[in-house]
Design an enzyme around this catalytic site. Sequence first.
Site, PDB file in Angstrom:
ATOM      1  N   ASP A  12      37.810  38.264  36.685  1.00  0.00           N
ATOM      2  CA  ASP A  12      38.340  37.224  35.817  1.00  0.00           C
ATOM      3  C   ASP A  12      37.509  37.219  34.531  1.00  0.00           C
ATOM      4  OD1 ASP A  12      39.669  34.817  34.980  1.00  0.00           O
ATOM      5  OD2 ASP A  12      37.902  33.693  35.695  1.00  0.00           O
ATOM      6  N   ASP A  14      37.185  34.183  31.809  1.00  0.00           N
ATOM      7  CA  ASP A  14      36.501  32.920  31.486  1.00  0.00           C
ATOM      8  C   ASP A  14      35.746  32.376  32.698  1.00  0.00           C
ATOM      9  OD1 ASP A  14      37.653  32.726  28.778  1.00  0.00           O
ATOM     10  OD2 ASP A  14      39.531  32.458  29.856  1.00  0.00           O
TER      11      ASP A  14
HETATM   12 MG   LIG Z   1      37.836  31.682  35.287  1.00  0.00          MG
END
Ligand SMILES: [Mg+2]
Length: 185
Positions: A12, A14
């Site tokens: 992922d 962020d």
């Molecule tokens: Mg995230």
Amino acid sequence: VTSAGRGAIFLDRDGVLNDPVWRDGAPASPRRATDFRIAAGAADAVRRLRAAGLPVFVVTNQPDLARGTLGAGEHARMLSMLRAAVPVDDVAVCPHDDADGCACRKPKPGMLEELAARHGVALARSVMVGDSKRDLEAGRHAGCRTILLRRDYNRGLEADTVVETLGEAVDEILRNQRGECDVVQ
Ligand SMILES: [Mg+2]
């Protein structure tokens, strides 16, 4: 899902590779390149994976693009900053929101499946690392092992492995990879 072929690591963005910003008391995606900060240790962690022969891919939901609260230019600048700082092999971005009914927005596995097909990767030998329920579900739906980076905001989520930092996730992946090799040999 085939078990033939090499595995990869899906990350992922962020909260994993860059620090989240805080909006209304919740972790959120930065909307300006000036707010984009690479997470401490992220580049080193990715370098270690690639040195071990593991391809590294980013899979990120960016629904603010569909919502009009993130401009395409700012988004492109942040991706350039990421790729300049962290040597990932490829990036998939879902620019949609729920109403679009796309196949890519996590928890759907579309981005993982597309990257796996593009790069000849076996999802059953791959790992999804994230900080949200959507990440873990997307990884499960794709047939990957899941690793959760534990944060104050994601207490209670379950994954195959839970660690504190991306560096610890890499330690675990490399330990596991060595273990699997021992069995094969
Ligand atoms: Mg995230």
